[in-house]
Design a protein around this motif. Sequence first.
Motif, PDB file in Angstrom:
ATOM      1  N   GLU A  20      71.966 -41.500 -51.862  1.00  0.00           N
ATOM      2  CA  GLU A  20      72.672 -42.697 -52.276  1.00  0.00           C
ATOM      3  C   GLU A  20      72.747 -42.825 -53.790  1.00  0.00           C
ATOM      4  O   GLU A  20      71.962 -42.212 -54.521  1.00  0.00           O
ATOM      5  CB  GLU A  20      71.998 -43.944 -51.701  1.00  0.00           C
ATOM      6  CG  GLU A  20      70.575 -44.147 -52.199  1.00  0.00           C
ATOM      7  CD  GLU A  20      69.901 -45.361 -51.568  1.00  0.00           C
ATOM      8  OE1 GLU A  20      69.663 -46.344 -52.295  1.00  0.00           O
ATOM      9  OE2 GLU A  20      69.627 -45.315 -50.344  1.00  0.00           O
ATOM     10  N   ARG A  21      73.719 -43.622 -54.261  1.00  0.00           N
ATOM     11  CA  ARG A  21      73.755 -44.057 -55.647  1.00  0.00           C
ATOM     12  C   ARG A  21      72.796 -45.233 -55.775  1.00  0.00           C
ATOM     13  O   ARG A  21      72.784 -46.125 -54.924  1.00  0.00           O
ATOM     14  CB  ARG A  21      75.165 -44.491 -56.056  1.00  0.00           C
ATOM     15  CG  ARG A  21      76.254 -43.490 -55.744  1.00  0.00           C
ATOM     16  CD  ARG A  21      76.292 -42.324 -56.701  1.00  0.00           C
ATOM     17  NE  ARG A  21      77.148 -41.275 -56.164  1.00  0.00           N
ATOM     18  CZ  ARG A  21      78.447 -41.142 -56.450  1.00  0.00           C
ATOM     19  NH1 ARG A  21      79.027 -41.999 -57.290  1.00  0.00           N
ATOM     20  NH2 ARG A  21      79.157 -40.169 -55.925  1.00  0.00           N
ATOM     21  N   MET A  23      72.248 -48.397 -57.308  1.00  0.00           N
ATOM     22  CA  MET A  23      73.030 -49.405 -58.001  1.00  0.00           C
ATOM     23  C   MET A  23      72.202 -50.665 -58.201  1.00  0.00           C
ATOM     24  O   MET A  23      71.513 -51.119 -57.289  1.00  0.00           O
ATOM     25  CB  MET A  23      74.292 -49.732 -57.202  1.00  0.00           C
ATOM     26  CG  MET A  23      75.114 -48.512 -56.789  1.00  0.00           C
ATOM     27  SD  MET A  23      75.823 -47.630 -58.203  1.00  0.00           S
ATOM     28  CE  MET A  23      77.016 -48.845 -58.762  1.00  0.00           C
ATOM     29  N   GLY A  24      72.293 -51.246 -59.402  1.00  0.00           N
ATOM     30  CA  GLY A  24      71.644 -52.510 -59.672  1.00  0.00           C
ATOM     31  C   GLY A  24      70.237 -52.363 -60.212  1.00  0.00           C
ATOM     32  O   GLY A  24      69.624 -51.284 -60.180  1.00  0.00           O
ATOM     33  N   ARG A  61      70.188 -47.063 -68.975  1.00  0.00           N
ATOM     34  CA  ARG A  61      71.315 -47.977 -68.741  1.00  0.00           C
ATOM     35  C   ARG A  61      72.670 -47.301 -68.923  1.00  0.00           C
ATOM     36  O   ARG A  61      73.697 -47.859 -68.533  1.00  0.00           O
ATOM     37  CB  ARG A  61      71.208 -49.201 -69.656  1.00  0.00           C
ATOM     38  CG  ARG A  61      71.255 -48.892 -71.143  1.00  0.00           C
ATOM     39  CD  ARG A  61      70.877 -50.136 -71.946  1.00  0.00           C
ATOM     40  NE  ARG A  61      70.878 -49.886 -73.382  1.00  0.00           N
ATOM     41  CZ  ARG A  61      71.910 -50.137 -74.170  1.00  0.00           C
ATOM     42  NH1 ARG A  61      73.033 -50.638 -73.662  1.00  0.00           N
ATOM     43  NH2 ARG A  61      71.836 -49.899 -75.473  1.00  0.00           N
ATOM     44  N   VAL A  64      74.175 -42.621 -64.549  1.00  0.00           N
ATOM     45  CA  VAL A  64      74.314 -42.811 -63.105  1.00  0.00           C
ATOM     46  C   VAL A  64      73.016 -42.311 -62.474  1.00  0.00           C
ATOM     47  O   VAL A  64      72.568 -41.195 -62.752  1.00  0.00           O
ATOM     48  CB  VAL A  64      75.512 -42.012 -62.554  1.00  0.00           C
ATOM     49  CG1 VAL A  64      75.521 -42.040 -61.024  1.00  0.00           C
ATOM     50  CG2 VAL A  64      76.810 -42.563 -63.118  1.00  0.00           C
ATOM     51  N   HIS A  65      72.416 -43.146 -61.639  1.00  0.00           N
ATOM     52  CA  HIS A  65      71.158 -42.772 -60.992  1.00  0.00           C
ATOM     53  C   HIS A  65      71.426 -42.521 -59.512  1.00  0.00           C
ATOM     54  O   HIS A  65      72.091 -43.328 -58.844  1.00  0.00           O
ATOM     55  CB  HIS A  65      70.121 -43.878 -61.165  1.00  0.00           C
ATOM     56  CG  HIS A  65      69.780 -44.169 -62.586  1.00  0.00           C
ATOM     57  ND1 HIS A  65      68.694 -43.614 -63.226  1.00  0.00           N
ATOM     58  CD2 HIS A  65      70.421 -44.930 -63.519  1.00  0.00           C
ATOM     59  CE1 HIS A  65      68.665 -44.036 -64.478  1.00  0.00           C
ATOM     60  NE2 HIS A  65      69.695 -44.829 -64.683  1.00  0.00           N
ATOM     61  N   ARG A  81      68.813 -38.647 -62.789  1.00  0.00           N
ATOM     62  CA  ARG A  81      69.813 -39.436 -63.498  1.00  0.00           C
ATOM     63  C   ARG A  81      70.815 -38.509 -64.167  1.00  0.00           C
ATOM     64  O   ARG A  81      70.481 -37.372 -64.530  1.00  0.00           O
ATOM     65  CB  ARG A  81      69.159 -40.364 -64.521  1.00  0.00           C
ATOM     66  CG  ARG A  81      68.563 -39.673 -65.729  1.00  0.00           C
ATOM     67  CD  ARG A  81      67.905 -40.678 -66.659  1.00  0.00           C
ATOM     68  NE  ARG A  81      67.479 -40.044 -67.904  1.00  0.00           N
ATOM     69  CZ  ARG A  81      66.765 -40.643 -68.844  1.00  0.00           C
ATOM     70  NH1 ARG A  81      66.376 -41.905 -68.671  1.00  0.00           N
ATOM     71  NH2 ARG A  81      66.421 -40.008 -69.946  1.00  0.00           N
TER      72      ARG A  81
END
Length: 252
Positions: A20-21, A23-24, A61, A64-65, A81
Amino acid sequence: MTQIARTRDSSTAPRRLHAERLMGATALREAQALRFRVFSAEFNATLHGAELGLDMDDYDRHCVHIGVRDLNSGRLVATTRLLDHHAARRIGRYYSEEEFKLDGLAHLPGPILEIGRTCVDPAYRNGGTIAVLWSELAEVLNEGGYRYLMGCASIPMQDGGIQAAAIMQRLRERYLCTEHLRAQPKNPLPSLDLPSNVIAQLPPLLKAYMRLGAKICGEPCWDPEFQVADVFILLKRDELCPRYARHFKAAV
């Protein structure tokens, strides 16, 4: 797109691993916590955010993780990342440029993606977990049309550098290539004379990169915060090893 894979551990029920990505803020904290547990335990690394039980820096920040989650437990068990050329331009550098002078970087044709801070929970270090992580990496490569993947792979230095010296003897013979880029370490390792018959196992992540078809682009850099020798690797997208290219789907 994500991937769900089923793997089996010798002492547990089948695992369902989900790529998965991340997110957040909450998902990022999970990745930073996993990185802290792995890097502090295995390398005794000096980490920013250690007082919070996290490994964090200013690059996070901009990246993309991605990660792998065990759906049976809900735990995040692997993460990495990714920093692309657009983000690197905004920051003014890639992370690798803190450790290496990268001669030829500006002349690489096509978009570049940098991979870093890759780690896997010790209980999940098998081919299945890394393959699921690679599948999500492949999705990012596909979406961005990246031609090169680059980054650093670490060799522990707790033994004074014997393992690193032995591994480098092997890497120079089989995987050294400076045709596209030359990485000059800003903090080179001290020279260490070893007999040619001294051998050492490649760390799992470094081995995974070599199996994909990556090359090293020079000598390693000493990273005192992580107490490791970092080797700069470069993978050209159209030179992926056919045996492992299936993990990267349309990326080849």
